[in-house]
Design a protein around this motif. Structure first.
Motif, PDB file in Angstrom:
ATOM      1  N   LYS A  97       0.836  -1.207   0.000  1.00  0.00           N
ATOM      2  CA  LYS A  97       0.000   0.000   0.000  1.00  0.00           C
ATOM      3  C   LYS A  97       0.871   1.257   0.000  1.00  0.00           C
ATOM      4  CE  LYS A  97      -3.695   2.273   2.569  1.00  0.00           C
ATOM      5  NZ  LYS A  97      -4.558   2.217   3.750  1.00  0.00           N
ATOM      6  N   ALA A  98       1.917   1.278   0.815  1.00  0.00           N
ATOM      7  CA  ALA A  98       2.832   2.429   0.859  1.00  0.00           C
ATOM      8  C   ALA A  98       3.546   2.608  -0.480  1.00  0.00           C
ATOM      9  CB  ALA A  98       3.841   2.252   1.988  1.00  0.00           C
ATOM     10  N   LEU A  99       3.976   1.499  -1.069  1.00  0.00           N
ATOM     11  CA  LEU A  99       4.638   1.563  -2.371  1.00  0.00           C
ATOM     12  C   LEU A  99       3.710   2.158  -3.418  1.00  0.00           C
ATOM     13  CD1 LEU A  99       6.826   0.864  -4.494  1.00  0.00           C
ATOM     14  CD2 LEU A  99       5.731  -1.379  -4.665  1.00  0.00           C
ATOM     15  N   ARG A 100       2.517   1.632  -3.499  1.00  0.00           N
ATOM     16  CA  ARG A 100       1.558   2.121  -4.508  1.00  0.00           C
ATOM     17  C   ARG A 100       1.237   3.593  -4.275  1.00  0.00           C
ATOM     18  NH1 ARG A 100      -0.778  -2.866  -6.429  1.00  0.00           N
ATOM     19  NH2 ARG A 100       1.080  -4.150  -6.661  1.00  0.00           N
ATOM     20  N   GLY A 101       1.122   3.993  -3.011  1.00  0.00           N
ATOM     21  CA  GLY A 101       0.883   5.400  -2.701  1.00  0.00           C
ATOM     22  C   GLY A 101       2.033   6.281  -3.142  1.00  0.00           C
ATOM     23  N   SER A 102       3.255   5.820  -2.920  1.00  0.00           N
ATOM     24  CA  SER A 102       4.438   6.571  -3.361  1.00  0.00           C
ATOM     25  C   SER A 102       4.458   6.707  -4.877  1.00  0.00           C
ATOM     26  CB  SER A 102       5.721   5.872  -2.894  1.00  0.00           C
ATOM     27  OG  SER A 102       5.822   5.878  -1.502  1.00  0.00           O
ATOM     28  N   MET A 103       4.150   5.623  -5.563  1.00  0.00           N
ATOM     29  CA  MET A 103       4.139   5.642  -7.025  1.00  0.00           C
ATOM     30  C   MET A 103       3.087   6.627  -7.540  1.00  0.00           C
ATOM     31  SD  MET A 103       4.597   1.553  -7.667  1.00  0.00           S
ATOM     32  CE  MET A 103       4.353   1.618  -9.420  1.00  0.00           C
ATOM     33  N   ARG A 104       1.920   6.613  -6.921  1.00  0.00           N
ATOM     34  CA  ARG A 104       0.845   7.511  -7.340  1.00  0.00           C
ATOM     35  C   ARG A 104       1.249   8.973  -7.118  1.00  0.00           C
ATOM     36  NH1 ARG A 104      -2.452   5.811  -4.064  1.00  0.00           N
ATOM     37  NH2 ARG A 104      -2.434   7.495  -2.572  1.00  0.00           N
ATOM     38  N   ARG A 105       1.789   9.273  -5.927  1.00  0.00           N
ATOM     39  CA  ARG A 105       2.186  10.656  -5.630  1.00  0.00           C
ATOM     40  C   ARG A 105       3.315  11.136  -6.534  1.00  0.00           C
ATOM     41  NH1 ARG A 105       1.277   8.426  -0.728  1.00  0.00           N
ATOM     42  NH2 ARG A 105       3.484   8.134  -0.264  1.00  0.00           N
ATOM     43  N   LEU A 106       4.225  10.232  -6.885  1.00  0.00           N
ATOM     44  CA  LEU A 106       5.335  10.597  -7.768  1.00  0.00           C
ATOM     45  C   LEU A 106       4.942  10.591  -9.244  1.00  0.00           C
ATOM     46  CD1 LEU A 106       8.156   8.522  -6.033  1.00  0.00           C
ATOM     47  CD2 LEU A 106       7.994  11.027  -6.113  1.00  0.00           C
ATOM     48  N   GLY A 107       3.827   9.972  -9.559  1.00  0.00           N
ATOM     49  CA  GLY A 107       3.382   9.896 -10.944  1.00  0.00           C
ATOM     50  C   GLY A 107       4.260   8.985 -11.788  1.00  0.00           C
ATOM     51  N   VAL A 108       4.706   7.867 -11.189  1.00  0.00           N
ATOM     52  CA  VAL A 108       5.576   6.927 -11.896  1.00  0.00           C
ATOM     53  C   VAL A 108       4.980   5.523 -11.849  1.00  0.00           C
ATOM     54  CG1 VAL A 108       7.670   8.279 -11.422  1.00  0.00           C
ATOM     55  CG2 VAL A 108       7.007   6.459  -9.848  1.00  0.00           C
ATOM     56  N   SER A 109       5.417   4.683 -12.763  1.00  0.00           N
ATOM     57  CA  SER A 109       4.968   3.294 -12.770  1.00  0.00           C
ATOM     58  C   SER A 109       6.039   2.353 -12.221  1.00  0.00           C
ATOM     59  CB  SER A 109       4.588   2.869 -14.194  1.00  0.00           C
ATOM     60  OG  SER A 109       5.709   2.994 -15.046  1.00  0.00           O
ATOM     61  N   ARG A 110       7.211   2.916 -11.870  1.00  0.00           N
ATOM     62  CA  ARG A 110       8.317   2.101 -11.350  1.00  0.00           C
ATOM     63  C   ARG A 110       9.192   2.968 -10.464  1.00  0.00           C
ATOM     64  NH1 ARG A 110      13.674   0.699 -12.803  1.00  0.00           N
ATOM     65  NH2 ARG A 110      14.118  -1.498 -12.500  1.00  0.00           N
ATOM     66  N   ILE A 111       9.659   2.394  -9.369  1.00  0.00           N
ATOM     67  CA  ILE A 111      10.596   3.072  -8.472  1.00  0.00           C
ATOM     68  C   ILE A 111      11.897   2.277  -8.510  1.00  0.00           C
ATOM     69  CG2 ILE A 111      11.103   3.642  -6.070  1.00  0.00           C
ATOM     70  CD1 ILE A 111       8.152   4.272  -5.702  1.00  0.00           C
ATOM     71  N   ASP A 112      12.990   2.965  -8.821  1.00  0.00           N
ATOM     72  CA  ASP A 112      14.277   2.286  -8.992  1.00  0.00           C
ATOM     73  C   ASP A 112      14.761   1.584  -7.729  1.00  0.00           C
ATOM     74  OD1 ASP A 112      14.454   3.087 -11.650  1.00  0.00           O
ATOM     75  OD2 ASP A 112      15.541   4.909 -11.160  1.00  0.00           O
ATOM     76  N   LEU A 113      14.687   2.260  -6.594  1.00  0.00           N
ATOM     77  CA  LEU A 113      15.156   1.693  -5.324  1.00  0.00           C
ATOM     78  C   LEU A 113      14.127   2.002  -4.260  1.00  0.00           C
ATOM     79  CD1 LEU A 113      17.421   0.370  -3.572  1.00  0.00           C
ATOM     80  CD2 LEU A 113      18.309   2.680  -3.219  1.00  0.00           C
ATOM     81  N   TYR A 114      13.573   0.962  -3.655  1.00  0.00           N
ATOM     82  CA  TYR A 114      12.592   1.138  -2.589  1.00  0.00           C
ATOM     83  C   TYR A 114      13.209   0.607  -1.309  1.00  0.00           C
ATOM     84  CZ  TYR A 114       7.916   1.841  -0.720  1.00  0.00           C
ATOM     85  OH  TYR A 114       6.829   2.308  -0.016  1.00  0.00           O
ATOM     86  N   GLN A 115      13.291   1.457  -0.282  1.00  0.00           N
ATOM     87  CA  GLN A 115      14.000   1.111   0.936  1.00  0.00           C
ATOM     88  C   GLN A 115      13.072   0.877   2.120  1.00  0.00           C
ATOM     89  OE1 GLN A 115      17.263   4.435   0.095  1.00  0.00           O
ATOM     90  NE2 GLN A 115      17.626   3.339   1.986  1.00  0.00           N
ATOM     91  N   ILE A 116      13.473  -0.059   2.961  1.00  0.00           N
ATOM     92  CA  ILE A 116      12.860  -0.242   4.271  1.00  0.00           C
ATOM     93  C   ILE A 116      13.737   0.519   5.255  1.00  0.00           C
ATOM     94  CG2 ILE A 116      12.383  -1.875   6.123  1.00  0.00           C
ATOM     95  CD1 ILE A 116      11.729  -3.952   4.009  1.00  0.00           C
ATOM     96  N   HIS A 117      13.179   1.537   5.875  1.00  0.00           N
ATOM     97  CA  HIS A 117      13.933   2.344   6.836  1.00  0.00           C
ATOM     98  C   HIS A 117      13.747   1.793   8.235  1.00  0.00           C
ATOM     99  CE1 HIS A 117      15.252   5.564   4.174  1.00  0.00           C
ATOM    100  NE2 HIS A 117      14.121   5.354   3.534  1.00  0.00           N
ATOM    101  N   TRP A 118      14.836   1.516   8.888  1.00  0.00           N
ATOM    102  CA  TRP A 118      14.873   0.999  10.243  1.00  0.00           C
ATOM    103  C   TRP A 118      14.169  -0.361  10.356  1.00  0.00           C
ATOM    104  CZ3 TRP A 118      18.155   3.423  13.270  1.00  0.00           C
ATOM    105  CH2 TRP A 118      18.384   4.775  13.071  1.00  0.00           C
ATOM    106  N   PRO A 119      14.882  -1.351  10.762  1.00  0.00           N
ATOM    107  CA  PRO A 119      14.257  -2.649  11.017  1.00  0.00           C
ATOM    108  C   PRO A 119      13.236  -2.500  12.148  1.00  0.00           C
ATOM    109  CG  PRO A 119      16.581  -2.647  11.685  1.00  0.00           C
ATOM    110  CD  PRO A 119      16.312  -1.325  11.046  1.00  0.00           C
ATOM    111  N   SER A 120      12.102  -3.112  11.988  1.00  0.00           N
ATOM    112  CA  SER A 120      11.029  -2.997  12.976  1.00  0.00           C
ATOM    113  C   SER A 120      11.155  -4.074  14.049  1.00  0.00           C
ATOM    114  CB  SER A 120       9.670  -3.131  12.293  1.00  0.00           C
ATOM    115  OG  SER A 120       8.650  -3.207  13.257  1.00  0.00           O
ATOM    116  N   PRO A 121      11.087  -3.679  15.313  1.00  0.00           N
ATOM    117  CA  PRO A 121      11.091  -4.684  16.381  1.00  0.00           C
ATOM    118  C   PRO A 121       9.713  -5.318  16.565  1.00  0.00           C
ATOM    119  CG  PRO A 121      11.000  -2.490  17.325  1.00  0.00           C
ATOM    120  CD  PRO A 121      11.125  -2.316  15.827  1.00  0.00           C
ATOM    121  N   ILE A 122       8.697  -4.774  15.898  1.00  0.00           N
ATOM    122  CA  ILE A 122       7.325  -5.235  16.081  1.00  0.00           C
ATOM    123  C   ILE A 122       6.887  -6.190  14.967  1.00  0.00           C
ATOM    124  CG2 ILE A 122       4.913  -4.500  16.252  1.00  0.00           C
ATOM    125  CD1 ILE A 122       6.027  -1.821  17.362  1.00  0.00           C
ATOM    126  N   PHE A 123       7.112  -5.795  13.714  1.00  0.00           N
ATOM    127  CA  PHE A 123       6.640  -6.576  12.585  1.00  0.00           C
ATOM    128  C   PHE A 123       7.756  -7.442  12.017  1.00  0.00           C
ATOM    129  CE2 PHE A 123       3.888  -2.815  12.578  1.00  0.00           C
ATOM    130  CZ  PHE A 123       2.657  -3.439  12.675  1.00  0.00           C
TER     131      PHE A 123
END
Length: 115
Positions: free
Chosen positions: A8-34
């Motif tokens: 969902k976050a990826l698709r939202g980023s793509m929509r806001r950027l107006g792109v169909s592909r993101i070259d590098l998608y990062q996970i920021h900070w490892p989650s202790p919960i998920f």
């Protein structure tokens, strides 16, 4: 960082950027919960579908990188973004040598101010 939230976050980023592909998608900070495995498997699927070029992580230790890489079967982690500057050089001891040895890119960032 559930698989659904990541996509969902990826698709939202793509929509806001107006792109169909993101070259590098990062996970920021490892989650202790998920659990990381589900998020990475979801991103691996997005790479296979062509919506992501590469998967990156941020602020992962060597142990966290090894674990993250073990969850992926078709692609590899491309980069690790770490805090690294003239005052914060701890990554030279383990994270940077690991990344160089394993062919992972290192992306440096620095926080503003002297902490």
């Amino acid at each position: 960082m559930t698989p659904h939230q990541v996509v969902k976050a990826l698709r939202g980023s793509m929509r806001r950027l107006g792109v169909s592909r993101i070259d590098l998608y990062q996970i920021h900070w490892p989650s202790p919960i998920f659990p990381l495995k589900g998020a990475l498997k979801a991103l691996e699927g997005e790479v296979e579908e062509g919506r992501i070029g590469s998967i990156g992580v941020s602020n992962f230790s060597v142990k966290q990188l090894e674990r993250a890489r073990s969850y992926l079967s078709k692609v590899d982690i491309a980069s690790n973004q770490i805090e690294y500057n003239l005052l914060k050089r701890g990554a030279e001891m383990d994270v940077i040598p690991y990344c160089l040895r394993e062919g992972l890119s290192v992306i440096a960032y620095s926080r503003s101010g002297l902490e």
